[in-house]
Write a protein that holds these residues in place. Structure first.
Motif, PDB file in Angstrom:
ATOM      1  N   HIS A   5       0.843  -1.181   0.000  1.00  0.00           N
ATOM      2  CA  HIS A   5       0.000   0.000   0.000  1.00  0.00           C
ATOM      3  C   HIS A   5       0.879   1.232   0.000  1.00  0.00           C
ATOM      4  CE1 HIS A   5      -3.609  -2.307   0.566  1.00  0.00           C
ATOM      5  NE2 HIS A   5      -2.986  -2.987   1.521  1.00  0.00           N
ATOM      6  N   SER A   6       0.756   2.040  -1.009  1.00  0.00           N
ATOM      7  CA  SER A   6       1.541   3.257  -1.129  1.00  0.00           C
ATOM      8  C   SER A   6       0.888   4.378  -0.338  1.00  0.00           C
ATOM      9  CB  SER A   6       1.645   3.671  -2.591  1.00  0.00           C
ATOM     10  OG  SER A   6       2.275   4.918  -2.696  1.00  0.00           O
ATOM     11  N   SER A   7       1.705   5.282   0.195  1.00  0.00           N
ATOM     12  CA  SER A   7       1.169   6.442   0.917  1.00  0.00           C
ATOM     13  C   SER A   7       0.778   7.557  -0.040  1.00  0.00           C
ATOM     14  CB  SER A   7       2.204   6.957   1.919  1.00  0.00           C
ATOM     15  OG  SER A   7       3.332   7.439   1.236  1.00  0.00           O
ATOM     16  N   PHE A   8       0.996   7.364  -1.328  1.00  0.00           N
ATOM     17  CA  PHE A   8       0.638   8.374  -2.320  1.00  0.00           C
ATOM     18  C   PHE A   8      -0.820   8.190  -2.706  1.00  0.00           C
ATOM     19  CE2 PHE A   8       5.168   7.435  -3.060  1.00  0.00           C
ATOM     20  CZ  PHE A   8       5.680   8.640  -2.655  1.00  0.00           C
ATOM     21  N   SER A   9      -1.656   9.114  -2.337  1.00  0.00           N
ATOM     22  CA  SER A   9      -3.088   8.985  -2.615  1.00  0.00           C
ATOM     23  C   SER A   9      -3.429   9.628  -3.948  1.00  0.00           C
ATOM     24  CB  SER A   9      -3.893   9.644  -1.501  1.00  0.00           C
ATOM     25  OG  SER A   9      -3.753  11.044  -1.576  1.00  0.00           O
ATOM     26  N   SER A  10      -4.724   9.660  -4.239  1.00  0.00           N
ATOM     27  CA  SER A  10      -5.175  10.233  -5.503  1.00  0.00           C
ATOM     28  C   SER A  10      -4.953  11.743  -5.559  1.00  0.00           C
ATOM     29  CB  SER A  10      -6.645   9.916  -5.718  1.00  0.00           C
ATOM     30  OG  SER A  10      -7.405  10.494  -4.677  1.00  0.00           O
ATOM     31  N   ARG A  11      -4.640  12.379  -4.429  1.00  0.00           N
ATOM     32  CA  ARG A  11      -4.377  13.818  -4.447  1.00  0.00           C
ATOM     33  C   ARG A  11      -3.147  14.152  -5.282  1.00  0.00           C
ATOM     34  NH1 ARG A  11      -4.521  16.389   1.313  1.00  0.00           N
ATOM     35  NH2 ARG A  11      -4.345  18.242   0.037  1.00  0.00           N
ATOM     36  N   ILE A  46      17.904  23.566 -12.264  1.00  0.00           N
ATOM     37  CA  ILE A  46      18.605  22.353 -11.843  1.00  0.00           C
ATOM     38  C   ILE A  46      17.817  21.573 -10.790  1.00  0.00           C
ATOM     39  CG2 ILE A  46      20.701  21.447 -10.780  1.00  0.00           C
ATOM     40  CD1 ILE A  46      22.176  23.776 -12.113  1.00  0.00           C
ATOM     41  N   ILE A  47      17.513  22.200  -9.661  1.00  0.00           N
ATOM     42  CA  ILE A  47      16.795  21.503  -8.594  1.00  0.00           C
ATOM     43  C   ILE A  47      15.841  22.463  -7.893  1.00  0.00           C
ATOM     44  CG2 ILE A  47      18.582  21.882  -6.863  1.00  0.00           C
ATOM     45  CD1 ILE A  47      17.937  19.064  -5.788  1.00  0.00           C
ATOM     46  N   GLU A  48      14.647  21.972  -7.607  1.00  0.00           N
ATOM     47  CA  GLU A  48      13.615  22.768  -6.944  1.00  0.00           C
ATOM     48  C   GLU A  48      12.977  21.876  -5.881  1.00  0.00           C
ATOM     49  OE1 GLU A  48      11.094  26.107  -6.468  1.00  0.00           O
ATOM     50  OE2 GLU A  48      12.650  25.956  -7.966  1.00  0.00           O
ATOM     51  N   CYS A  49      12.949  22.322  -4.630  1.00  0.00           N
ATOM     52  CA  CYS A  49      12.348  21.559  -3.536  1.00  0.00           C
ATOM     53  C   CYS A  49      11.091  22.268  -3.058  1.00  0.00           C
ATOM     54  CB  CYS A  49      13.316  21.431  -2.367  1.00  0.00           C
ATOM     55  SG  CYS A  49      14.745  20.430  -2.741  1.00  0.00           S
ATOM     56  N   ASP A  50      10.086  21.480  -2.707  1.00  0.00           N
ATOM     57  CA  ASP A  50       8.818  22.035  -2.250  1.00  0.00           C
ATOM     58  C   ASP A  50       8.138  20.999  -1.373  1.00  0.00           C
ATOM     59  OD1 ASP A  50       6.726  23.793  -1.994  1.00  0.00           O
ATOM     60  OD2 ASP A  50       5.902  23.432  -3.981  1.00  0.00           O
ATOM     61  N   THR A  51       7.224  21.469  -0.520  1.00  0.00           N
ATOM     62  CA  THR A  51       6.434  20.519   0.260  1.00  0.00           C
ATOM     63  C   THR A  51       5.436  19.859  -0.667  1.00  0.00           C
ATOM     64  OG1 THR A  51       4.860  22.254   0.830  1.00  0.00           O
ATOM     65  CG2 THR A  51       6.659  21.849   2.372  1.00  0.00           C
ATOM     66  N   GLY A  52       5.049  18.656  -0.342  1.00  0.00           N
ATOM     67  CA  GLY A  52       4.093  17.932  -1.159  1.00  0.00           C
ATOM     68  C   GLY A  52       2.675  18.396  -0.906  1.00  0.00           C
ATOM     69  N   VAL A  53       1.733  17.811  -1.624  1.00  0.00           N
ATOM     70  CA  VAL A  53       0.333  18.178  -1.463  1.00  0.00           C
ATOM     71  C   VAL A  53      -0.267  17.574  -0.204  1.00  0.00           C
ATOM     72  CG1 VAL A  53      -0.085  18.577  -3.903  1.00  0.00           C
ATOM     73  CG2 VAL A  53      -0.423  16.297  -2.959  1.00  0.00           C
ATOM     74  N   GLN A  54       0.417  16.606   0.414  1.00  0.00           N
ATOM     75  CA  GLN A  54      -0.022  16.027   1.667  1.00  0.00           C
ATOM     76  C   GLN A  54       1.056  16.252   2.715  1.00  0.00           C
ATOM     77  OE1 GLN A  54      -0.762  11.909   0.677  1.00  0.00           O
ATOM     78  NE2 GLN A  54      -2.951  12.279   0.731  1.00  0.00           N
ATOM     79  N   ALA A  55       0.638  16.258   3.966  1.00  0.00           N
ATOM     80  CA  ALA A  55       1.596  16.439   5.061  1.00  0.00           C
ATOM     81  C   ALA A  55       2.603  15.291   5.071  1.00  0.00           C
ATOM     82  CB  ALA A  55       0.847  16.487   6.382  1.00  0.00           C
ATOM     83  N   GLY A  56       3.870  15.611   5.315  1.00  0.00           N
ATOM     84  CA  GLY A  56       4.907  14.597   5.391  1.00  0.00           C
ATOM     85  C   GLY A  56       5.521  14.203   4.067  1.00  0.00           C
ATOM     86  N   HIS A  57       5.196  14.901   2.992  1.00  0.00           N
ATOM     87  CA  HIS A  57       5.748  14.598   1.674  1.00  0.00           C
ATOM     88  C   HIS A  57       6.658  15.737   1.228  1.00  0.00           C
ATOM     89  CE1 HIS A  57       2.387  11.834   1.773  1.00  0.00           C
ATOM     90  NE2 HIS A  57       2.944  11.180   0.784  1.00  0.00           N
TER      91      HIS A  57
END
Length: 74
Positions: A5-11, A46-57
């Motif tokens: 089960h992946s923690s990546f949801s449909s969001r 080159i590289i871009e970091c950002d928070t994911g659409v869900q908490a903890g990503h």
């Protein structure tokens, strides 16, 4: 047969994503895919970091093309 089960949801819009690769390392997951989203801001070439659409990503965009999504496994 085991089911992972992946923690990546449909969001994340995985159903619309081109082929991707999911790697699980212990309690962490890393998904690598081509970035398909339209960015409405100037992206570092080159590289871009950002928070994911869900908490903890965490999303890391490499060379404006490859998207790495890091998260905890569930």
């Amino acid at each position: 047969m085991t089911t992972v089960h992946s923690s990546f949801s449909s969001r994340f819009g995985l159903e619309y994503m081109p082929t991707s690769m999911l790697v699980r390392m212990g309690r962490r997951e890393m998904m690598v895919t081509r970035d398909f989203r339209k960015r409405f801001y100037a992206v570092n070439p080159i590289i871009e970091c950002d928070t994911g659409v869900q908490a903890g990503h965490l999303e890391v965009l490499l060379f404006r093309r490859w998207l790495l999504i890091l998260s905890k496994a569930h």
